[in-house]
Enzyme design. Structure first.
Site, PDB file in Angstrom:
ATOM      1  N   TYR A  63     -14.728 -48.921  31.875  1.00 37.13           N
ATOM      2  CA  TYR A  63     -14.442 -50.358  31.883  1.00 37.13           C
ATOM      3  C   TYR A  63     -13.211 -50.578  32.742  1.00 37.13           C
ATOM      4  CZ  TYR A  63     -17.628 -50.697  27.906  1.00 37.13           C
ATOM      5  OH  TYR A  63     -18.738 -50.660  27.091  1.00 37.13           O
TER       6      TYR A  63
ATOM      7  N   ASN B 195     -19.916 -47.743  19.489  1.00 36.51           N
ATOM      8  CA  ASN B 195     -19.197 -47.237  18.325  1.00 36.51           C
ATOM      9  C   ASN B 195     -19.997 -47.460  17.038  1.00 36.51           C
ATOM     10  OD1 ASN B 195     -17.165 -46.666  20.133  1.00 36.51           O
ATOM     11  ND2 ASN B 195     -15.920 -48.443  19.611  1.00 36.51           N
TER      12      ASN B 195
ATOM     13  N   GLU C   7     -25.567 -53.860  21.241  1.00 38.81           N
ATOM     14  CA  GLU C   7     -24.920 -53.185  20.112  1.00 38.81           C
ATOM     15  C   GLU C   7     -24.796 -54.177  18.959  1.00 38.81           C
ATOM     16  OE1 GLU C   7     -21.140 -51.358  21.052  1.00 38.81           O
ATOM     17  OE2 GLU C   7     -20.879 -50.623  19.004  1.00 38.81           O
TER      18      GLU C   7
ATOM     19  N   ASN D 167     -22.235 -41.254  20.661  1.00 41.24           N
ATOM     20  CA  ASN D 167     -21.495 -42.154  21.552  1.00 41.24           C
ATOM     21  C   ASN D 167     -20.010 -41.812  21.538  1.00 41.24           C
ATOM     22  OD1 ASN D 167     -21.057 -44.862  22.991  1.00 41.24           O
ATOM     23  ND2 ASN D 167     -19.750 -45.088  21.180  1.00 41.24           N
ATOM     24  N   GLU D 168     -19.425 -41.680  22.712  1.00 41.55           N
ATOM     25  CA  GLU D 168     -17.963 -41.506  22.866  1.00 41.55           C
ATOM     26  C   GLU D 168     -17.371 -40.604  21.786  1.00 41.55           C
ATOM     27  OE1 GLU D 168     -15.947 -45.290  23.340  1.00 41.55           O
ATOM     28  OE2 GLU D 168     -16.908 -45.634  25.283  1.00 41.55           O
TER      29      GLU D 168
ATOM     30  N   GLU E 179     -22.331 -47.069  29.859  1.00 42.33           N
ATOM     31  CA  GLU E 179     -21.505 -48.244  29.546  1.00 42.33           C
ATOM     32  C   GLU E 179     -20.600 -48.479  30.739  1.00 42.33           C
ATOM     33  OE1 GLU E 179     -19.373 -48.598  25.820  1.00 42.33           O
ATOM     34  OE2 GLU E 179     -20.976 -47.535  24.763  1.00 42.33           O
TER      35      GLU E 179
ATOM     36  N   GLN F 119     -22.266 -55.488  27.858  1.00 42.10           N
ATOM     37  CA  GLN F 119     -23.505 -55.460  27.128  1.00 42.10           C
ATOM     38  C   GLN F 119     -24.356 -56.643  27.618  1.00 42.10           C
ATOM     39  OE1 GLN F 119     -22.804 -54.998  22.911  1.00 42.10           O
ATOM     40  NE2 GLN F 119     -21.353 -53.322  23.221  1.00 42.10           N
TER      41      GLN F 119
HETATM   42  O1  AHR Z   1     -19.142 -51.773  24.572  1.00 43.55           O
HETATM   43  C1  AHR Z   1     -18.098 -51.903  23.660  1.00 43.55           C
HETATM   44  C2  AHR Z   1     -17.601 -50.568  23.130  1.00 43.55           C
HETATM   45  O2  AHR Z   1     -16.965 -49.889  24.163  1.00 43.55           O
HETATM   46  C3  AHR Z   1     -18.652 -49.597  22.652  1.00 43.55           C
HETATM   47  O3  AHR Z   1     -19.013 -49.807  21.331  1.00 43.55           O
HETATM   48  C4  AHR Z   1     -17.975 -48.278  22.801  1.00 43.55           C
HETATM   49  O4  AHR Z   1     -18.888 -47.240  23.062  1.00 43.55           O
HETATM   50  C5  AHR Z   1     -17.000 -48.493  23.949  1.00 43.55           C
HETATM   51  O5  AHR Z   1     -15.747 -48.031  23.649  1.00 43.55           O
END
Ligand code: AHR
Length: 519
Positions: free
Chosen positions: A273, A100, A55, A200-201, A321, A372
């Site tokens: 996460y 994001n 990203e 995305n999200e 992710e 990432q």
């Molecule tokens: O990977 C970091 C961020 O985490 C990404 O930009 C977003 O999609 C997620 O919230």
């Protein structure tokens, strides 16, 4: 049960120097059993479960993958040392440009002569985007790595036409204004990018252009139609629920979105996460149980959305992710040196349990992207002179290079423990794969202090002899790597197995990959 062959001291000798904790005597050893039947196939493992993500964020791309001013870079600006480490990771699919970031990205800013590209205010992470790394730089990088590209379109501030023309620019062979532009910019043949994300999200209020499930579903469907009419061979990934449970209904979002997109989406994107915020090792190591629950729930939601659709219409999960991320997190994370999480052994074990869970759900989970790749919550960490491999690099590399073919359903019997949120957490977390007569078994021993002595019994095959052992471990669960020391890494050795049985003692807080030819 056949007599097990004891693990010889000689077989461990090379490891003794590098990993003295391996032979530490374990009073009152715990016992387990893993039964393997190579006909009990879950499904083919999609190699794309070993994907990654870059990203425009912090030093992931600029200062990581791409550094035009570095003596370590090639003529294209790609850091050569990073490229080598990425190749060894066997990254099978690479997602870009966000995250994001993608929700306010105008791809046309990132094509044409680099010096003429417009710098833009970047609001997701609070920087200025130079646009020097754009579509050509990304797709050429994928070619250099030998990985499948996956482009996430802007469904935040972008338009249907932006998304459609991006597909046309990249994939079309027709003579159009878009493809002439591509040729003028130095690329004659289309890249034929197969995987395209529909944003995305989009469920998150932090997202630029955040939408309700209904608004997103309607908007993404129109984009999807235009994109697939431009290139019917592409596969589309719908933005599913991000890992945000307070206030946003996890299950509700996916169901509504899939109702709109069930005829056009090929994957549902999910994110997760995790972190050891409570400094509770046992609890942290249960993160993959939550992942498993979410896969099951999402599979049910997909099945519900597909009912009434033709039987060959499939939607898979793209867990695009995932990682451990909790230290370098929060509102202060704006600017250039952000999300630079440093990883330890317990993080590497959690990563291995996530990979086990992906393999064990091979029938529905057909893509996953660690977030990432470099510097930003990443397995590879650089400064301007060198790099080091973080702890999480090692399990990812072992899985990606070895766990292929068909995922196997196993019988695992062994000791369990109770965490704050889960009863009966198995100490051993296991997955297995068979590929052309080679069996791979991945075992995480979650136990912090005790080895688990395990009988591995083959139901329908025999071991051909040597078993290659790769172990990720260290004396301390908090051990980290740095530019100067590599405490957590893979240690390899070999043991012998005879007939259909192997007794192996999995050391405390370890991840072990066993690889054996079968006859
Ligand atoms: O990977 C970091 C961020 O985490 C990404 O930009 C977003 O999609 C997620 O919230």
């Amino acid at each position: 049960m056949k007599k097990a062959v004891p693990v010889s001291r000689r077989a461990f000798s090379s490891a003794l120097i590098a990993a003295p904790w391996v032979l530490r005597a374990q009073p009152g050893a715990l016992r387990a059993r893993i039964k393997v039947d190579t006909e009990r196939v879950i499904d083919d493992i999609d190699p794309m479960i070993y994907g990654n993500f870059i990203e425009h964020l912090g030093r992931c791309i600029e200062g990581g993958v791409f550094d035009e001013n570095s003596p370590l870079s090639d003529a294209n600006g790609y850091r050569k040392d990073v490229l080598e480490a990425v190749k060894k990771l066997n990254v099978t699919v690479l997602r870009w440009p966000g995250g994001n970031f993608s929700s306010n990205y105008y791809w046309k800013d990132g094509i044409g002569p680099r010096d003429k590209r417009p710098p833009r205010l970047e609001m997701a992470w609070g920087t200025v985007e130079s646009n020097r790394f754009g579509t050509h730089e990304f797709l050429n990088y994928c070619e250099a790595v030998g990985t499948e590209p996956y482009i996430c379109t802007n469904m935040g501030t972008g338009t249907w036409q932006d998304a459609q023309q991006w597909v046309e620019y990249v994939n079309s062979s027709q003579d159009t204004a878009m493809t002439r532009l591509r040729r003028e910019n130095g690329r004659r043949d289309p890249w034929k990018v197969k995987y395209w994300g529909l944003g995305n999200e989009m469920d998150g209020p932090w997202q630029m252009g955040h939408k309700s499930a209904e608004d997103y579903g309607k908007f993404a469907l129109e984009a999807a139609k235009l994109m697939k009419w431009t290139d019917p061979d592409i596969k589309l990934i719908a933005a599913g629920s991000s890992n945000y449970t307070n206030g946003i209904d996890w299950i509700g979002w996916n169901r509504v979105v899939l109702d709109f997109l069930k005829t056009h989406a090929d994957y549902l994107s999910l994110h997760m996460y995790v972190g050891n915020t409570a400094n509770d090792y046992g609890e942290f190591l249960t993160s993959s149980l939550t992942l498993q629950e979410r896969i099951k729930t999402s599979e049910g939601t997909i099945n519900a959305a597909l009912s009434g659709q033709p039987r060959d219409r499939k939607i898979y999960i793209a867990w695009d992710e995932w990682n451990v991320w909790y230290r370098a997190r929060g509102n202060s994370q704006r600017g250039r040196r952000i999300l630079e999480e440093r990883y330890n052994l317990e993080d590497a074990l959690v990563v291995a349990t996530f990979l086990n869970t992906f393999v064990n759900n091979a029938h529905i989970l057909k893509m996953a992207n660690m977030a990432q790749l470099v510097n930003v919550i990443a397995p590879i960490f650089t400064d301007d002179k060198r790099l080091f491999l973080q702890t999480i690099y090692y399990p990812l590399a072992l899985f990606a290079n070895n766990t292929k073919g068909k995922a196997l359903e196993l019988l695992v019997k062994g000791p369990t423990y109770q965490s704050r949120n889960y009863k009966d957490v198995p100490h051993l977390d296991v997955s297995a794969a068979i590929d052309n007569g080679t069996l791979v078994i991945n075992v995480v021993n979650r136990h912090r202090d005790q080895a688990v002595e395990t009988d591995i019994d083959l139901e329908d095959k025999q071991f051909a002899g040597a078993v290659e052992v790769s172990e990720v471990n260290a004396p301390d669960i908090k051990a980290e790597n740095s530019f100067d020391s590599t405490t957590v890494k893979t240690v390899q050795r070999s043991v012998r197995a005879e007939k259909n049985s192997l007794r192996y003692s999995f050391p405390p807080h370890s991840y072990t990959l066993l690889k054996a030819k079968l006859t």
